[in-house]
Design an enzyme around this catalytic site. Structure first.
Site, PDB file in Angstrom:
ATOM      1  N   HIS A  57      57.436  58.748   8.896  1.00 50.53           N
ATOM      2  CA  HIS A  57      58.531  58.677   9.860  1.00 50.53           C
ATOM      3  C   HIS A  57      58.949  60.096  10.241  1.00 50.53           C
ATOM      4  CE1 HIS A  57      59.624  54.462   8.205  1.00 50.53           C
ATOM      5  NE2 HIS A  57      59.051  54.338   9.387  1.00 50.53           N
TER       6      HIS A  57
ATOM      7  N   TYR B 261      60.336  62.145   4.979  1.00 52.36           N
ATOM      8  CA  TYR B 261      59.807  62.018   3.613  1.00 52.36           C
ATOM      9  C   TYR B 261      59.292  60.627   3.281  1.00 52.36           C
ATOM     10  CZ  TYR B 261      63.341  65.710   3.821  1.00 52.36           C
ATOM     11  OH  TYR B 261      64.134  66.760   4.232  1.00 52.36           O
ATOM     12  N   HIS B 262      58.511  60.024   4.198  1.00 50.74           N
ATOM     13  CA  HIS B 262      58.009  58.672   3.973  1.00 50.74           C
ATOM     14  C   HIS B 262      56.490  58.568   4.134  1.00 50.74           C
ATOM     15  CE1 HIS B 262      62.246  57.161   5.391  1.00 50.74           C
ATOM     16  NE2 HIS B 262      62.266  57.675   4.171  1.00 50.74           N
ATOM     17  N   PRO B 263      55.691  59.423   3.509  1.00 46.73           N
ATOM     18  CA  PRO B 263      54.234  59.298   3.664  1.00 46.73           C
ATOM     19  C   PRO B 263      53.711  58.019   3.016  1.00 46.73           C
ATOM     20  CG  PRO B 263      54.750  60.914   1.969  1.00 46.73           C
ATOM     21  CD  PRO B 263      56.052  60.550   2.626  1.00 46.73           C
TER      22      PRO B 263
END
Length: 532
Positions: free
Chosen positions: A292, A467-469
């Site tokens: 994101h 911070y959403h890998p």
């Protein structure tokens, strides 16, 4: 150094697995973490993410390669490196996503992963302070609470959004996600509730659970098509730990594909580039990377914000005393307070953007705040089409892999981020927040709403990860799938992946709660397979 189960990575999913599997006293479990124990006080103070996100002892300090979608910029990608993983350094926001996300997973060839299958797992983990109901759980280990912080500018934004025609939603994790309101937090009584605190702490003294900190696994050892051990280094010395039953990789969307590739599992040509012998061809390892991307409009305002209320020795002393006495005040601040799950087009079935409303501003979320009062109306696209990849930099685990996010590479993603910025502006033209705004600091009046290319270029110049890998060991049936619907690595016995990397498509919201759910789901499947 032999156990029934070996779990690599003590993050959001790994801690759940360690708890659930070691609950059976007849099996032995090893949990391996590359970082140290979660004993830094900044982990447990909610606002401590401002500190931990910069600390190489607690953060892998990953950085992307130059990205065309960001006008050639390289950006930081923080990931947790301690017990609890990223749940120990994140912004504490608890978001499940939309039921349609998981129904789509099921429709992509993953039976057992629809919303009706997974809701009981979300509920099982959860200790929601609002009490149990048909969609919320109250008896789990993970404390989830409403925000105790109140800032005038955040409340004003929520009211302005309602004035702009968007509904108020008191529980976006309830029956309906759409609307504006306030974030729920993985916290209780002014303290963070990480996955380590929730799931690992109650289990850590079980005699059948051994926790190895400061051990970085570099490969999985295979024998006749079966995973039999992991190899790595602990405190500088080589260490091999073998598994009688299974090895579960829970090292995250960066770590898990890196370990697979270093073990000779991946795309043959890429492994050959680094002199790695092929053990099993799986071209999807490291592919399907999704994240994101947040655009961050900033507004100078007359209302007090974190920017000025935390400056100076007097303010800092007052804030520290308030926290010590009552576990309240700015030190309990999560990464965001206000939120909105909204649609950029009325024909959409579900929201396609999410707001994070923050009573502070900074050039980027990992730097010091500005020296004037301002708030940030961060907006992201919930379901980006753009996908990137993780590639090896070398055949050495110490060398961080190459991260290519490939942001904003499709017309839909470009259109959605621009529409999100326009929507942020539209809300901020409504009272009561409009009455508090001095001016739009960024992108500013020099880039008007009708200048699509100007707004897109500003987003490319300034946006950053939230911070959403996910997705780099995706679950599915197609040729690029890495794991099947039971999270077993395709073509390898005794090896699973259980973390956010298995998501076939990114969820519509923050990823910590889904990662915990994945740990729950994996533990159920592993225990079921033990009985067959």
């Amino acid at each position: 150094m032999e156990f029934d189960f070996v779990i690599v990575g003590a993050g959001s999913a790994g801690c759940v697995l360690a708890n659930r599997l070691s609950a059976d006293p007849s099996v032995s479990v090893a949990l391996i973490e590359a970082g140290g124990r979660d004993d830094s006080p900044w982990i447990h103070v909610p606002v401590g993410y401002f500190k931990t996100i910069k600390d190489p002892a607690l953060n892998w300090m990953y950085r992307t390669e130059a990205d065309k979608g960001l006008n050639g910029r390289s950006i930081n990608w923080p990931r947790g490196k301690t017990l609890g993983g990223s749940s120990s350094i994140n912004g504490l926001l608890y978001v499940r996503g939309q039921p349609q996300d998981y129904d789509r997973w099921r429709q992509m060839g993953n039976p057992g992963w629809g919303w009706d299958d997974l809701l009981p797992l979300f509920k099982r983990s959860e200790a929601w302070e609002g009490g149990a109901d048909p969609v919320r759980g109250a008896g789990g280990e993970l404390s989830v609470s409403r925000s105790r912080q109140s800032w005038q500018v955040v409340d004003a934004w929520v009211e302005a959004a309602r004035s702009a025609g968007f509904p108020f939603n008191p529980d976006y994790n309830g029956t309906e996600q759409e609307g504006v309101g306030y974030f729920q937090l993985t916290a209780r009584n002014g303290l963070r509730c990480s996955s380590a605190k929730a799931f690992l702490k109650p289990a850590r003294f079980r005699p059948n659970l051994k926790i190895f900190t400061h051990m970085q696994v570099d490969s999985v050892e295979l024998e006749a098509g079966r995973a039999i051990a992991v190899r790595g280094r602990r405190h500088g010395s080589p260490l091999r730990i073998s598994a009688r039953r299974e090895i579960i990789l829970s090292a995250g969307a960066i770590g898990s594909p890196q370990i697979l590739m270093l073990s000779g599992i991946g795309e043959p040509g890429h492994l050959a580039e680094h002199g790695i012998s092929l053990n099993h061809a799986l071209p999807g390892v490291g592919q399907n990377l999704q994240d994101h991307l947040q655009a961050r409009p900033v507004y100078r305002c007359t209302a007090p914000t974190i920017n000025t209320r935390t400056r100076g020795l007097f303010n800092q002393t007052r804030i520290g005393m308030e926290y010590l006495i009552s576990r309240s005040g700015p030190l309990t601040l999560a990464a965001s307070l206000g939120t909105g799950f909204l649609k950029t087009r009325p024909d959409l079935e579900t929201p396609d953007i999410q707001f994070h409303i923050q009573p502070f501003s900074a050039n980027n979320p990992t730097t010091d705040t500005d020296d004037f009062d301002a708030f940030t109306a961060s907006v992201l696209q919930l379901r980006p089409e753009s996908t990137g990849e993780i590639r090896l930099r070398s055949a050495h685990i110490e060398d961080h892999p190459l991260i290519h996010p490939n942001y904003l590479s499709t017309p839909l993603d470009q259109q959605t981020i621009v529409e999100g910025i326009r929507l942020a502006r539209r809300i901020c033209r409504h009272a009561p927040v409009a009455d508090l705004i001095i001016k739009e600091h960024a992108p500013g009046n020099a880039v008007p709403d009708e200048d699509f290319e100007g707004l897109l270029n500003w987003a490319r110049d300034t946006s950053t990860t939230i911070y959403h890998p996910t997705g780099t060991c995706k679950m599915g049936q197609d040729p690029m799938a890495v794991v099947d619907e039971r999270l077993r690595v395709r073509g390898i016995d005794g090896l699973r992946v259980a973390d956010a990397s298995i998501m076939p498509s990114i969820v519509s919201g923050n990823t910590n709660a889904p990662a915990i759910m994945i740990g729950e789901k994996a533990s159920d499947m592993i225990r079921e397979d033990m009985r067959t």
